[in-house]
Structure formats: structure tokens, C-alpha cells
Design a protein around this motif. Structure first.
Motif, mmCIF file in Angstrom:
data_model
loop_
_atom_site.group_PDB
_atom_site.id
_atom_site.type_symbol
_atom_site.label_atom_id
_atom_site.label_comp_id
_atom_site.label_asym_id
_atom_site.label_seq_id
_atom_site.Cartn_x
_atom_site.Cartn_y
_atom_site.Cartn_z
ATOM 1 N N ASN A 182 0.834 -1.210 0.000
ATOM 2 C CA ASN A 182 0.000 0.000 0.000
ATOM 3 C C ASN A 182 0.863 1.252 0.000
ATOM 4 N N TRP A 183 1.959 1.180 0.748
ATOM 5 C CA TRP A 183 2.916 2.303 0.751
ATOM 6 C C TRP A 183 3.476 2.525 -0.653
ATOM 7 N N LEU A 184 3.857 1.443 -1.322
ATOM 8 C CA LEU A 184 4.404 1.540 -2.674
ATOM 9 C C LEU A 184 3.386 2.166 -3.624
ATOM 10 N N LYS A 185 2.157 1.722 -3.528
ATOM 11 C CA LYS A 185 1.096 2.269 -4.386
ATOM 12 C C LYS A 185 0.956 3.771 -4.191
ATOM 13 N N THR A 186 1.003 4.214 -2.927
ATOM 14 C CA THR A 186 0.885 5.646 -2.621
ATOM 15 C C THR A 186 2.057 6.428 -3.197
ATOM 16 N N ILE A 187 3.280 5.907 -3.023
ATOM 17 C CA ILE A 187 4.475 6.605 -3.528
ATOM 18 C C ILE A 187 4.412 6.741 -5.051
ATOM 19 N N LEU A 188 3.985 5.699 -5.718
ATOM 20 C CA LEU A 188 3.888 5.749 -7.181
ATOM 21 C C LEU A 188 2.835 6.758 -7.626
ATOM 22 N N GLU A 189 1.714 6.784 -6.923
ATOM 23 C CA GLU A 189 0.641 7.724 -7.275
ATOM 24 C C GLU A 189 1.062 9.167 -7.034
ATOM 25 N N GLU A 190 1.895 9.393 -6.034
ATOM 26 C CA GLU A 190 2.341 10.749 -5.706
ATOM 27 C C GLU A 190 3.485 11.221 -6.598
ATOM 28 N N ASN A 191 4.041 10.325 -7.393
ATOM 29 C CA ASN A 191 5.202 10.683 -8.225
ATOM 30 C C ASN A 191 4.997 10.261 -9.682
ATOM 31 N N THR A 192 3.839 10.569 -10.217
ATOM 32 C CA THR A 192 3.535 10.204 -11.611
ATOM 33 C C THR A 192 4.373 10.996 -12.603
ATOM 34 N N GLU A 218 4.302 -5.528 -10.569
ATOM 35 C CA GLU A 218 4.279 -5.322 -12.023
ATOM 36 C C GLU A 218 3.014 -4.599 -12.466
ATOM 37 N N GLU A 219 1.903 -4.901 -11.838
ATOM 38 C CA GLU A 219 0.653 -4.217 -12.167
ATOM 39 C C GLU A 219 0.729 -2.736 -11.793
ATOM 40 N N LEU A 220 1.341 -2.448 -10.643
ATOM 41 C CA LEU A 220 1.453 -1.066 -10.196
ATOM 42 C C LEU A 220 2.402 -0.248 -11.068
ATOM 43 N N THR A 221 3.402 -0.902 -11.658
ATOM 44 C CA THR A 221 4.432 -0.187 -12.430
ATOM 45 C C THR A 221 4.284 -0.382 -13.938
ATOM 46 N N MET A 222 3.177 -0.980 -14.360
ATOM 47 C CA MET A 222 2.972 -1.350 -15.758
ATOM 48 C C MET A 222 3.243 -0.203 -16.733
ATOM 49 N N ASN A 223 2.761 0.984 -16.412
ATOM 50 C CA ASN A 223 2.827 2.105 -17.354
ATOM 51 C C ASN A 223 3.927 3.106 -17.020
ATOM 52 N N ARG A 224 4.912 2.677 -16.257
ATOM 53 C CA ARG A 224 6.004 3.574 -15.896
ATOM 54 C C ARG A 224 7.271 3.226 -16.660
#
Length: 299
Positions: A182-192, A218-224
Motif C-alpha cells: 500500500n505504501w508503494l502504491k501511494t508513492i507511485l501515485e504521488e510521483n507520476t 508489475e501491475e502497479l508499475t505497468m505504465n512507468r
């Protein structure tokens, strides 16, 4: 009044001249012509580009002197910073029963390692490996010294994420807890807006078939735009998934047969980021020499 304005104008022009001189990247006694003894003058823009280095496993049968040598050679190469992929202290002789662990020995191992990293002239970032936090007692030592076992930072326009693949000590294939996910998801969302994302962890979880935690990542970072680095296997490997490169690094002093053809060698990974795009090179430690001829005799 006119004299004041005149002097002020001269002062401003003088400051402007010296400022331009200081910012000038290239000077030559030659005037620019159609024929010049150089290829071009498109110098690298240091304000955007940067280099960093990665060191790998130093345990599982540590070979004394290798990691120390790497640190001294990194001081010569002068990266912006150095980051690890875990297994920093050797716990090969530890018993798995945490009740029998010797706190004094754990402290000695970390003191020895930290005294080496203190010699580095640039920042060093710690990553936890299974030999660093293999049980609750070692986790306590880690927390007292370094605080978090997973964290992130931003450098220039890039995002750097350090994960703890040892969320469940003793897990054979690594594990990421729901809290960390959940922390990782938040960090990714805050740094698009990050131009590139780098992830560091100890275990190369993508190599373990049907690892559900890695599938979530992989799902969280798919489009990065993403590059991932890990260690643990003491063997160099590269995999590509979803257009992303995943690197398993060899060693920087850890147990190794040093059989190059099997991907086993002591190295540092050098990452050059130019125009926000990383290029990865691997430098063998025995291929970095100083300018003293006597140093060659030791190779």
C-alpha cells in the motif's frame, strides 16, 4: 545623476561579462571555423544528467578486502551516490535460532561494515538483505541504526524506491507485506511525473514462478519507465518484462566461484542517466586500476 547611472551601467556590464566567462563551458585559442580539430561542442548538461553506482552482495561467505577495494575505487570514479542491493554483513556462521544470536557479534559486523562505507566520499544507501535482517533480533539492530527497511527518494527528475523483500524473515522467495504494498502504491501515485523509476530490493522476485507479490508490483508499475535491480543469487542475470529491464547482480565480495562464463564475478554496476534515460554498464573490480604501476602487480 548622469555619472551615477553611467557608473551603474559599467558595473552591471562588468558583472555580466564575468558571469558569462564563468558559465562558459569551452574556450580555445582557435576561432570557430568550418574545419576544427574536434567532433562537436555539444557538452553534456550536468544540470540534468547524473551517474550512480550499485554494489551487490558482500555476504554468504564474505571474501575480506573485496568490498573495501570497491569503495576505494568508487571514490576514484566519483558517482553522484552509491546504492546497494542488500546482504551487506556476513551471517553465515549465525544460527537461525534467534534466542542464541549474539548481540555483540551483530554489532561488531555492522560496525565493521559501517566503517567501510564511511570512507566513501558520496552518499551510500542501504538495502536490507536476508543476511541483514533474517530474524526479529537483527531487524531490531537494523531499525536502531537505519530506521526504515523500505523508503524512497527523488534525485533530479528520477524516483528511487527501496523495497524490503524480507518482510517475512525466512521466506524462501521473498515477501512484500500489504502495508508495504500500500505504501508503494501511494508513492507511485504521488510521483507520476517522475522521468524514470528505479526499484532496488534484495531478492530477484521476478525469477520465482507465480510470485504473487511481484505480480502486484508489475501491475502497479505497468505504465512507468522502470528499471529494477536485485542481488541474492550471486550470479548476474537480465530479464525483460512489460518493456522493463530487471537486473540480478553478481557480487561485490560475497561468496562466488568467480567463473565469468557462469555470470559470477565481482563488479559494480554503473548507471548513467542522460536525457532522463538510464544506460547500464558493469565494471569488473579487477579492471579498475590506479595510476601506480605497483598496483598492477597485485591484480
Amino acid at each position: 545623476m548622469n555619472n551615477i547611472l553611467k557608473h551603474l551601467l559599467i558595473f552591471c556590464l562588468t558583472i555580466s561579462f564575468f558571469s558569462c566567462s564563468l558559465n562558459r563551458k569551452f574556450e580555445s585559442n582557435r576561432k570557430q571555423t568550418e574545419a576544427n580539430p574536434w567532433t562537436h561542442l555539444n557538452f553534456k548538461d550536468q544540470t540534468k544528467d547524473f551517474n550512480f553506482a550499485i554494489v551487490s552482495d558482500n555476504s554468504g561467505g564474505r571474501r575480506p578486502g573485496v568490498f573495501e577495494d570497491a569503495i576505494q575505487k568508487l571514490n576514484k570514479l566519483k558517482p553522484d551516490f552509491v546504492i546497494s542491493v542488500g546482504d551487506l554483513i556476513d551471517t553465515k556462521d549465525y544460527k537461525l535460532d534467534s534466542s542464541k544470536f549474539d548481540d555483540k557479534l551483530i554489532k561488531e559486523r555492522w560496525l565493521e561494515f559501517n566503517n567501510i562505507t564511511k570512507q566513501l566520499k558520496v552518499p551510500f544507501f542501504y538495502v536490507a538483505g536476508n543476511n541483514d535482517i533474517r530474524n526479529s533480533k537483527m531487524e531490531t539492530h537494523w531499525s536502531k541504526q537505519f530506521g526504515a527497511t523500505y523508503y524512497h527518494f527523488k534525485y533530479k527528475t528520477a524516483l528511487f524506491i527501496v523495497l524490503n523483500s524480507e518482510d517475512k524473515p525466512g521466506s524462501k522467495y521473498g515477501e512484500i507485506s500489504d502495508h508495504q504494498m500500500n505504501w508503494l502504491k501511494t508513492i507511485l501515485e504521488e510521483n507520476t511525473s517522475a522521468s524514470w523509476t528505479f526499484i532496488f530490493l534484495h531478492r530477484p522476485m521476478w525469477l520465482y514462478k507465480n510470485n504473487q507479490d511481484w505480480k502486484k508490483i508489475e501491475e502497479l508499475t505497468m505504465n512507468r519507465k522502470l528499471t529494477v535491480f536485485a542481488g541474492h543469487h550471486h550470479t548476474y542475470s537480465k530479464a525483460t518484462a512489460n518493456g522493463h529491464n530487471y537486473y540480478g547482480l553478481a557480487t561485490t565480495g560475497g561468496a562466488s566461484s568467480l567463473k565469468f562464463e557462469k555470470g559470477q564475478f565481482d563488479h559494480i554496476s554503473w548507471v548513467s542517466v542522460s536525457d532522463s534515460i538510464p544506460q547500464i554498464s558493469n565494471i569488473l573490480l579487477n579492471g579498475i586500476w590506479g595510476d601506480n604501476p605497483s598496483s598492477l602487480e597485485k591484480k
